[in-house]
Design a protein around this motif. Structure first.
Motif, short mmCIF file in Angstrom:
data_model
loop_
_atom_site.label_atom_id
_atom_site.label_comp_id
_atom_site.label_asym_id
_atom_site.label_seq_id
_atom_site.Cartn_x
_atom_site.Cartn_y
_atom_site.Cartn_z
N ASN A 192 0.82 -1.22 0.00
CA ASN A 192 0.00 0.00 0.00
C ASN A 192 0.85 1.26 0.00
O ASN A 192 0.55 2.26 0.66
CB ASN A 192 -0.96 0.01 1.20
N ASN A 193 1.98 1.18 -0.76
CA ASN A 193 2.88 2.33 -0.93
C ASN A 193 3.50 2.81 0.38
O ASN A 193 3.86 3.99 0.51
CB ASN A 193 2.15 3.50 -1.61
N PHE A 194 3.61 1.91 1.34
CA PHE A 194 4.24 2.30 2.61
C PHE A 194 5.72 2.62 2.36
O PHE A 194 6.44 1.86 1.71
CB PHE A 194 4.15 1.16 3.63
N LYS A 195 6.16 3.75 2.90
CA LYS A 195 7.55 4.16 2.75
C LYS A 195 7.95 5.02 3.93
O LYS A 195 7.34 6.06 4.19
CB LYS A 195 7.75 4.93 1.44
N GLN A 196 8.96 4.58 4.65
CA GLN A 196 9.50 5.34 5.76
C GLN A 196 10.94 5.73 5.44
O GLN A 196 11.80 4.87 5.21
CB GLN A 196 9.47 4.53 7.06
N VAL A 197 11.20 7.01 5.37
CA VAL A 197 12.55 7.51 5.07
C VAL A 197 13.29 7.73 6.38
O VAL A 197 12.78 8.37 7.31
CB VAL A 197 12.46 8.84 4.29
N ILE A 198 14.53 7.20 6.46
CA ILE A 198 15.31 7.31 7.69
C ILE A 198 16.69 7.88 7.36
O ILE A 198 17.58 7.16 6.91
CB ILE A 198 15.46 5.94 8.39
N PRO A 199 16.90 9.17 7.58
CA PRO A 199 18.21 9.77 7.32
C PRO A 199 19.19 9.50 8.46
O PRO A 199 18.78 9.20 9.59
CB PRO A 199 17.90 11.27 7.22
N ILE A 200 20.46 9.60 8.16
CA ILE A 200 21.48 9.39 9.18
C ILE A 200 21.62 10.65 10.02
O ILE A 200 21.43 11.77 9.53
CB ILE A 200 22.83 9.01 8.52
N ASP A 201 21.94 10.49 11.33
CA ASP A 201 22.10 11.67 12.18
C ASP A 201 23.59 12.00 12.34
O ASP A 201 24.46 11.36 11.75
CB ASP A 201 21.42 11.47 13.53
N LYS A 202 23.89 13.01 13.14
CA LYS A 202 25.26 13.48 13.29
C LYS A 202 26.16 12.46 13.97
O LYS A 202 27.39 12.53 13.87
CB LYS A 202 25.26 14.79 14.09
#
Length: 331
Positions: free
Chosen positions: A45-55
């Motif tokens: 169902n087009n699920f998408k979680q974006v997870i960027p890297i932190d400092k």
């Protein structure tokens, strides 16, 4: 992920969300030799979680998701994951040894660890069993099915996860038989003259395979939309560099649709692709592609200087086996 079994499981996983109600999931990942500064978790169902890297070099996110199967990707590689209500998933891995190095710790991660280990078992089965005679292959496949069922039964896993995996084991076996038959047919091509092609060259004009006689030819069948294909590009570039000046031509044949020709041209330029870059005339239905019985990409083919087939399903650039084979041929 580097083989059809893993891909088959991935397709199954990405399309199955077991729960309906969403629950909170905490996800963190520490990745050595990362390919990207962003992770994505994707599902039905087009699920998408974006997870960027932190400092601090950590990928971290808290999000809501229904219980079920998903996959995570860094844009180059991907792997299956199973999310349960109130999970706290802590992933550690080395991107240079993607599947082999995956370890999940935390709450509700037992199923995800099972999937990670299963992908390794499946790849090992492919590498070993596909070299056997039909009777032995059938015996190994039956033994694998029994072992897989035993391993899922004895674990303390979510009941719905168990049921889904048992169903997938059946699909796995059917697909394995089909792929074994396909690989057997490919092996019968060895030693025979390769079908020819006459394809558009990115640098202009057209290139025939027959024009390359006198050299070994390593052919990469790929497409711009193919994630695993893109994942092999850095390895292929290193191989091309290592054997530069040797008696071998590296040829990449795109089977993108004709409407995506400009996209292919831009991709080649943007990614500084080397070797000989060609565009097939009828994508999957191109005569060269169908002659080799290609049903999935990337697919690699090795031709000898006389134009005969050395390996109709050659090792991938990411496989150490390729360099071993090329070293022996080009010594």
């Amino acid at each position: 992920m580097k083989n059809f079994f893993v891909t088959g499981l991935l397709i199954f996983s990405a399309l199955n969300v077991i729960g309906q109600a969403k629950s909170q999931v905490k996800f963190t990942a520490k990745i050595e030799n990362r390919n990207s500064d962003t992770l994505y978790i994707k599902g039905r169902n087009n699920f998408k979680q974006v997870i960027p890297i932190d400092k601090k070099g950590i990928f971290a996110a808290t999000f809501e998701a229904p219980k079920g199967f998903y996959y995570f990707t860094d844009g180059t590689e991907l792997s299956n994951i199973y999310l349960k209500p109130d999970s706290e998933v802590n992933l550690t891995m080395n991107a240079k040894e993607f599947d082999e190095s995956i370890v999940y710790k935390g709450k509700g991660v037992e199923e995800s660890n099972f999937l990670a280990q299963q992908s390794i078992k499946d790849e090992k089965f492919q590498n070993e069993a596909f070299k056997k005679e039909p009777a032995e292959f059938a015996s190994l496949l039956e033994a694998k099915k029994k072992t897989d069922i035993e391993s899922i039964e004895k674990g303390n896993y979510d009941p719905e996860f168990k049921a889904a995996l048992k169903q997938n084991f059946e699909s796995f076996n059917q697909y394995a038989i089909q792929e074994y038959d396909r690989a057997s047919k490919a092996n019968k091509l060895v030693g025979k003259p390769s079908p020819d092609f006459d394809y558009e060259n990115h640098k202009g004009g057209k290139t025939k395979l027959s024009n390359l006689k006198g050299k070994y030819v390593y052919i990469d069948l790929w497409a711009t939309w193919c994630g695993p294909c893109r994942g092999e590009i850095p390895y292929l570039q290193k191989i091309e560099e290592k054997y530069h000046g040797k008696n071998i031509e590296f040829v990449s044949v795109s089977i993108d649709k004709a409407k995506d020709n400009e996209k292919w041209k831009k991709f080649v330029i943007d990614n500084k692709l080397g070797g000989t870059q060609l565009f097939a005339d009828k994508d999957w239905e191109s005569e060269f592609v169908t002659s080799y019985g290609v049903t999935g990409i990337p697919r690699f083919i090795l031709i000898d200087p006389k134009g005969n087939i050395l390996n109709a399903e050659a090792p991938r650039p990411s496989s150490p086996e390729l360099q071993t084979q090329l070293d022996a041929l080009l010594k």
